[in-house]
Design a protein around this motif. Sequence first.
Motif, PDB file in Angstrom:
ATOM      1  N   LEU A 277       0.833  -1.204   0.000  1.00  0.00           N
ATOM      2  CA  LEU A 277       0.000   0.000   0.000  1.00  0.00           C
ATOM      3  C   LEU A 277       0.872   1.261   0.000  1.00  0.00           C
ATOM      4  CD1 LEU A 277      -2.817  -0.977   2.532  1.00  0.00           C
ATOM      5  CD2 LEU A 277      -2.987  -0.882   0.041  1.00  0.00           C
ATOM      6  N   ALA A 278       1.904   1.256   0.833  1.00  0.00           N
ATOM      7  CA  ALA A 278       2.785   2.425   0.928  1.00  0.00           C
ATOM      8  C   ALA A 278       3.470   2.702  -0.407  1.00  0.00           C
ATOM      9  CB  ALA A 278       3.821   2.210   2.025  1.00  0.00           C
ATOM     10  N   LYS A 279       3.871   1.657  -1.104  1.00  0.00           N
ATOM     11  CA  LYS A 279       4.536   1.820  -2.396  1.00  0.00           C
ATOM     12  C   LYS A 279       3.633   2.546  -3.389  1.00  0.00           C
ATOM     13  CE  LYS A 279       6.520  -0.895  -6.190  1.00  0.00           C
ATOM     14  NZ  LYS A 279       6.841  -2.273  -6.674  1.00  0.00           N
ATOM     15  N   HIS A 280       2.343   2.184  -3.421  1.00  0.00           N
ATOM     16  CA  HIS A 280       1.412   2.812  -4.356  1.00  0.00           C
ATOM     17  C   HIS A 280       1.036   4.226  -3.921  1.00  0.00           C
ATOM     18  CE1 HIS A 280       1.022  -1.119  -6.233  1.00  0.00           C
ATOM     19  NE2 HIS A 280       0.252  -0.578  -7.160  1.00  0.00           N
ATOM     20  N   VAL A 281       0.819   4.414  -2.636  1.00  0.00           N
ATOM     21  CA  VAL A 281       0.382   5.724  -2.150  1.00  0.00           C
ATOM     22  C   VAL A 281       1.478   6.762  -2.301  1.00  0.00           C
ATOM     23  CG1 VAL A 281      -0.341   6.981  -0.066  1.00  0.00           C
ATOM     24  CG2 VAL A 281      -1.376   4.771  -0.613  1.00  0.00           C
ATOM     25  N   ARG A 282       2.731   6.365  -2.135  1.00  0.00           N
ATOM     26  CA  ARG A 282       3.844   7.319  -2.268  1.00  0.00           C
ATOM     27  C   ARG A 282       3.961   7.885  -3.685  1.00  0.00           C
ATOM     28  NH1 ARG A 282       7.021   3.868   1.300  1.00  0.00           N
ATOM     29  NH2 ARG A 282       7.871   2.844  -0.570  1.00  0.00           N
ATOM     30  N   LYS A 283       3.374   7.212  -4.667  1.00  0.00           N
ATOM     31  CA  LYS A 283       3.407   7.698  -6.048  1.00  0.00           C
ATOM     32  C   LYS A 283       2.416   8.831  -6.280  1.00  0.00           C
ATOM     33  CE  LYS A 283       4.657   3.125  -7.881  1.00  0.00           C
ATOM     34  NZ  LYS A 283       4.205   2.006  -8.758  1.00  0.00           N
ATOM     35  N   HIS A 301      -2.469  -4.170  11.049  1.00  0.00           N
ATOM     36  CA  HIS A 301      -1.883  -4.107  12.389  1.00  0.00           C
ATOM     37  C   HIS A 301      -0.689  -3.140  12.425  1.00  0.00           C
ATOM     38  CE1 HIS A 301      -0.753  -5.615  16.389  1.00  0.00           C
ATOM     39  NE2 HIS A 301       0.492  -5.595  15.953  1.00  0.00           N
ATOM     40  N   ALA A 302       0.079  -3.077  11.325  1.00  0.00           N
ATOM     41  CA  ALA A 302       1.261  -2.203  11.260  1.00  0.00           C
ATOM     42  C   ALA A 302       0.909  -0.853  10.632  1.00  0.00           C
ATOM     43  CB  ALA A 302       2.376  -2.891  10.474  1.00  0.00           C
ATOM     44  N   HIS A 303      -0.263  -0.310  10.975  1.00  0.00           N
ATOM     45  CA  HIS A 303      -0.713   0.937  10.352  1.00  0.00           C
ATOM     46  C   HIS A 303       0.233   2.109  10.658  1.00  0.00           C
ATOM     47  CE1 HIS A 303      -2.370   2.612  14.172  1.00  0.00           C
ATOM     48  NE2 HIS A 303      -2.517   1.333  14.463  1.00  0.00           N
ATOM     49  N   LYS A 304       0.887   2.081  11.813  1.00  0.00           N
ATOM     50  CA  LYS A 304       1.815   3.172  12.129  1.00  0.00           C
ATOM     51  C   LYS A 304       2.988   3.199  11.155  1.00  0.00           C
ATOM     52  CE  LYS A 304       0.900   3.815  17.062  1.00  0.00           C
ATOM     53  NZ  LYS A 304       1.489   3.834  18.418  1.00  0.00           N
ATOM     54  N   ARG A 305       3.436   2.028  10.748  1.00  0.00           N
ATOM     55  CA  ARG A 305       4.524   1.945   9.777  1.00  0.00           C
ATOM     56  C   ARG A 305       4.087   2.558   8.444  1.00  0.00           C
ATOM     57  NH1 ARG A 305       6.288  -4.001   9.149  1.00  0.00           N
ATOM     58  NH2 ARG A 305       6.083  -3.791  11.430  1.00  0.00           N
ATOM     59  N   PHE A 306       2.834   2.333   8.069  1.00  0.00           N
ATOM     60  CA  PHE A 306       2.295   2.912   6.839  1.00  0.00           C
ATOM     61  C   PHE A 306       2.270   4.443   6.938  1.00  0.00           C
ATOM     62  CE2 PHE A 306      -1.450   4.678   4.688  1.00  0.00           C
ATOM     63  CZ  PHE A 306      -1.229   4.283   3.373  1.00  0.00           C
ATOM     64  N   THR A 307       1.829   4.959   8.087  1.00  0.00           N
ATOM     65  CA  THR A 307       1.742   6.412   8.272  1.00  0.00           C
ATOM     66  C   THR A 307       3.119   7.064   8.213  1.00  0.00           C
ATOM     67  OG1 THR A 307      -0.268   6.197   9.597  1.00  0.00           O
ATOM     68  CG2 THR A 307       0.994   8.225   9.849  1.00  0.00           C
ATOM     69  N   ILE A 308       4.108   6.410   8.819  1.00  0.00           N
ATOM     70  CA  ILE A 308       5.480   6.947   8.778  1.00  0.00           C
ATOM     71  C   ILE A 308       6.001   6.993   7.347  1.00  0.00           C
ATOM     72  CG2 ILE A 308       7.866   6.483   9.457  1.00  0.00           C
ATOM     73  CD1 ILE A 308       6.726   5.337  12.098  1.00  0.00           C
ATOM     74  N   ALA A 309       5.685   5.955   6.571  1.00  0.00           N
ATOM     75  CA  ALA A 309       6.207   5.859   5.210  1.00  0.00           C
ATOM     76  C   ALA A 309       5.515   6.815   4.246  1.00  0.00           C
ATOM     77  CB  ALA A 309       6.077   4.426   4.700  1.00  0.00           C
TER      78      ALA A 309
END
Length: 382
Positions: A277-283, A301-309
């Motif tokens: 998800l992070a890879k696509h959203v960063r684009k 579960h690792a939503h914080k990691r997504f927010t940081i990225a």
Amino acid sequence: MVTSRIWFTAAQKAELWERWKSGSSAAAISRALDRRNKTGVLRIVTLHGGIAPAPHRRALAALRLEEREEISRGIAVGQSIRQIALGLGRAPSTVSRELRRNGGSQCYRANQADRRAWERALRAKPCRLALHRELRWRVAQKLALQWSPEQISGWLKREFPTDQDMQISHEAIYRSLFVQTRGVLKKELTAHLRTRRQMRLPKSHNAGSGQGHILDMVSIRERPAEAEDRAVPGHWEGDLLSGGNDTHIATLIERHSRFTMLVKLPRKDTTTVVAALAKHVRKLPEQLRRSLTWDQGKEMHAHKRFTIATKVQVYFCDPRSPWQRGSNENTNGLVRQYFPRGTNFARISQAHLNAIALRLNQRPRKTLGFETPADKLQAVLH
């Protein structure tokens, strides 16, 4: 008509359709009508594509039986057509046409003429698609592109706002697809409908699925008001779509424009999902990265990691509340048109997912006034 071989009275047919529209099965309807099996009910329902035929009524302007009897009496006493018409308050042409249709003044019989008029009224009339070749071609073309009848109807109104011959209701398109006796659109076109049904079925409701528990999650109630009213682009809804052999893809829907992204997932674990998800959203441009709303599935579960990225805050829906991600739920249904339940997503490439997302983004949406999500988003970016 084929239905004449199925011995149901008019009252029984009316009850049959009322029970069908309320969601009763063919077997239940058969039992209620004291039939030994459901064959007769299924034949009637299938013939009409699951759509109750409109009740037959005489047109307000049509001649009534008592008027035909007056015509018959007028002929018997030697009145002219104009005299008979004057007594009825009708145009002479109406009386003349009535006599011409029914054997002339020498053979005219009121009861016989009235019965023939009713039989003519029962005959199927040509529908709009049968009468307008270009309209029929346009509708068939869009159906082949997986547009829904409602999308086609809305698009035609925008494309041909002053040409009534190039407009048609979505219900009329469904009738032309489902009702066998019309034979206007090829039956094969029903395969392009999202549900692929061969007839209209009563509406049903799907139950929500169970949810997991997420640590340190932020409730949807804390989501900014601008996301709730869809006024500002950049707020997304997301979900997993399951396939065969425990395979999945992620669906991301932008709330303002309903723009769709489909993301391939090698696995369902939170590390894999968050990274994909992070890879696509960063684009995405910065103005399209504001928030993401998800259900309480453990894949986030690792939503914080997504927010940081991504610098995108994740908000979580309440348990068993799919309506809080209404755009996502609706789009998941659209995606199922291309990937039915049981599809093995391991065999689907990201390029193919991108092609399907592009097709969805180029289809007009009723909620957008029949604009496309792509056009809606493009207008915002410029």
